[in-house]
Design a protein around this motif. Structure first.
Motif, mmCIF file in Angstrom:
data_model
loop_
_atom_site.group_PDB
_atom_site.id
_atom_site.type_symbol
_atom_site.label_atom_id
_atom_site.label_comp_id
_atom_site.label_asym_id
_atom_site.label_seq_id
_atom_site.Cartn_x
_atom_site.Cartn_y
_atom_site.Cartn_z
ATOM 1 N N ALA A 20 0.833 -1.207 0.000
ATOM 2 C CA ALA A 20 0.000 0.000 0.000
ATOM 3 C C ALA A 20 0.866 1.256 0.000
ATOM 4 O O ALA A 20 0.606 2.199 -0.752
ATOM 5 N N ASN A 21 1.891 1.280 0.828
ATOM 6 C CA ASN A 21 2.784 2.442 0.885
ATOM 7 C C ASN A 21 3.541 2.632 -0.428
ATOM 8 O O ASN A 21 3.714 3.753 -0.896
ATOM 9 N N PHE A 51 4.085 -2.549 -9.942
ATOM 10 C CA PHE A 51 4.769 -2.865 -8.687
ATOM 11 C C PHE A 51 5.209 -4.322 -8.647
ATOM 12 O O PHE A 51 6.327 -4.630 -8.239
ATOM 13 N N TYR A 52 4.339 -5.215 -9.077
ATOM 14 C CA TYR A 52 4.650 -6.643 -9.049
ATOM 15 C C TYR A 52 5.422 -7.108 -10.276
ATOM 16 O O TYR A 52 5.709 -8.289 -10.421
ATOM 17 N N ARG A 53 5.775 -6.188 -11.147
ATOM 18 C CA ARG A 53 6.639 -6.442 -12.309
ATOM 19 C C ARG A 53 6.201 -7.645 -13.138
ATOM 20 O O ARG A 53 6.992 -8.546 -13.425
ATOM 21 N N GLY A 54 4.913 -7.657 -13.492
ATOM 22 C CA GLY A 54 4.408 -8.678 -14.391
ATOM 23 C C GLY A 54 4.070 -10.015 -13.761
ATOM 24 O O GLY A 54 3.695 -10.945 -14.453
ATOM 25 N N LYS A 55 4.200 -10.142 -12.449
ATOM 26 C CA LYS A 55 3.851 -11.400 -11.783
ATOM 27 C C LYS A 55 2.336 -11.573 -11.691
ATOM 28 O O LYS A 55 1.852 -12.642 -11.341
ATOM 29 N N ILE A 56 1.589 -10.510 -11.999
ATOM 30 C CA ILE A 56 0.139 -10.534 -12.017
ATOM 31 C C ILE A 56 -0.308 -9.595 -13.140
ATOM 32 O O ILE A 56 0.347 -8.588 -13.402
ATOM 33 N N THR A 57 -1.394 -9.930 -13.792
ATOM 34 C CA THR A 57 -1.887 -9.098 -14.886
ATOM 35 C C THR A 57 -3.008 -8.184 -14.409
ATOM 36 O O THR A 57 -3.622 -8.428 -13.366
ATOM 37 N N GLU A 58 -3.274 -7.158 -15.195
ATOM 38 C CA GLU A 58 -4.392 -6.265 -14.877
ATOM 39 C C GLU A 58 -5.703 -7.034 -14.873
ATOM 40 O O GLU A 58 -6.570 -6.767 -14.050
ATOM 41 N N LEU A 59 -5.862 -7.978 -15.765
ATOM 42 C CA LEU A 59 -7.094 -8.772 -15.801
ATOM 43 C C LEU A 59 -7.291 -9.565 -14.516
ATOM 44 O O LEU A 59 -8.405 -9.675 -14.001
ATOM 45 N N GLU A 60 -6.217 -10.116 -13.973
ATOM 46 C CA GLU A 60 -6.319 -10.857 -12.709
ATOM 47 C C GLU A 60 -6.726 -9.936 -11.565
ATOM 48 O O GLU A 60 -7.404 -10.366 -10.630
ATOM 49 N N ILE A 61 -6.305 -8.684 -11.631
ATOM 50 C CA ILE A 61 -6.657 -7.714 -10.595
ATOM 51 C C ILE A 61 -8.089 -7.227 -10.777
ATOM 52 O O ILE A 61 -8.846 -7.117 -9.814
ATOM 53 N N LEU A 62 -8.473 -6.953 -12.012
ATOM 54 C CA LEU A 62 -9.809 -6.409 -12.280
ATOM 55 C C LEU A 62 -10.914 -7.452 -12.175
ATOM 56 O O LEU A 62 -12.043 -7.129 -11.844
ATOM 57 N N TYR A 63 -10.605 -8.707 -12.477
ATOM 58 C CA TYR A 63 -11.598 -9.793 -12.458
ATOM 59 C C TYR A 63 -11.094 -10.974 -11.620
ATOM 60 O O TYR A 63 -10.923 -12.081 -12.128
#
Length: 75
Positions: A20-21, A51-63
């Motif tokens: 968060a920070n 921040f996670y440098r590609g270890k997670i995608t925007e789609l995984e975050i949004l859905y």
């Protein structure tokens, strides 16, 4: 069940406060995202992906629910 967002943070051994920070986000807001209670804005999803440098995608975050089900089927 863990959302992909929480899973990647735990795998990297980071606290929710550290993330968060680093992305200038309220801890409570990030907690709700990780629990799948709240949906991320596009801007926040981009910040988290960077921040996670590609270890997670925007789609995984949004859905997150789509990816939770997929992960549960493969376990």
């Amino acid at each position: 069940m863990q959302t992909p967002l929480r899973k990647v943070r735990v795998e990297l051994n980071l606290t929710i406060s550290e993330v968060a920070n680093a992305i200038n986000c309220d801890v409570g807001n990030l907690s709700r995202l990780e629990r799948g209670i709240q949906t991320a804005s596009l801007e926040l999803a981009e910040k988290l992906t960077a921040f996670y440098r590609g270890k997670i995608t925007e789609l995984e975050i949004l859905y997150p629910h789509r990816y939770q089900q997929q992960n549960n089927k493969t376990v």
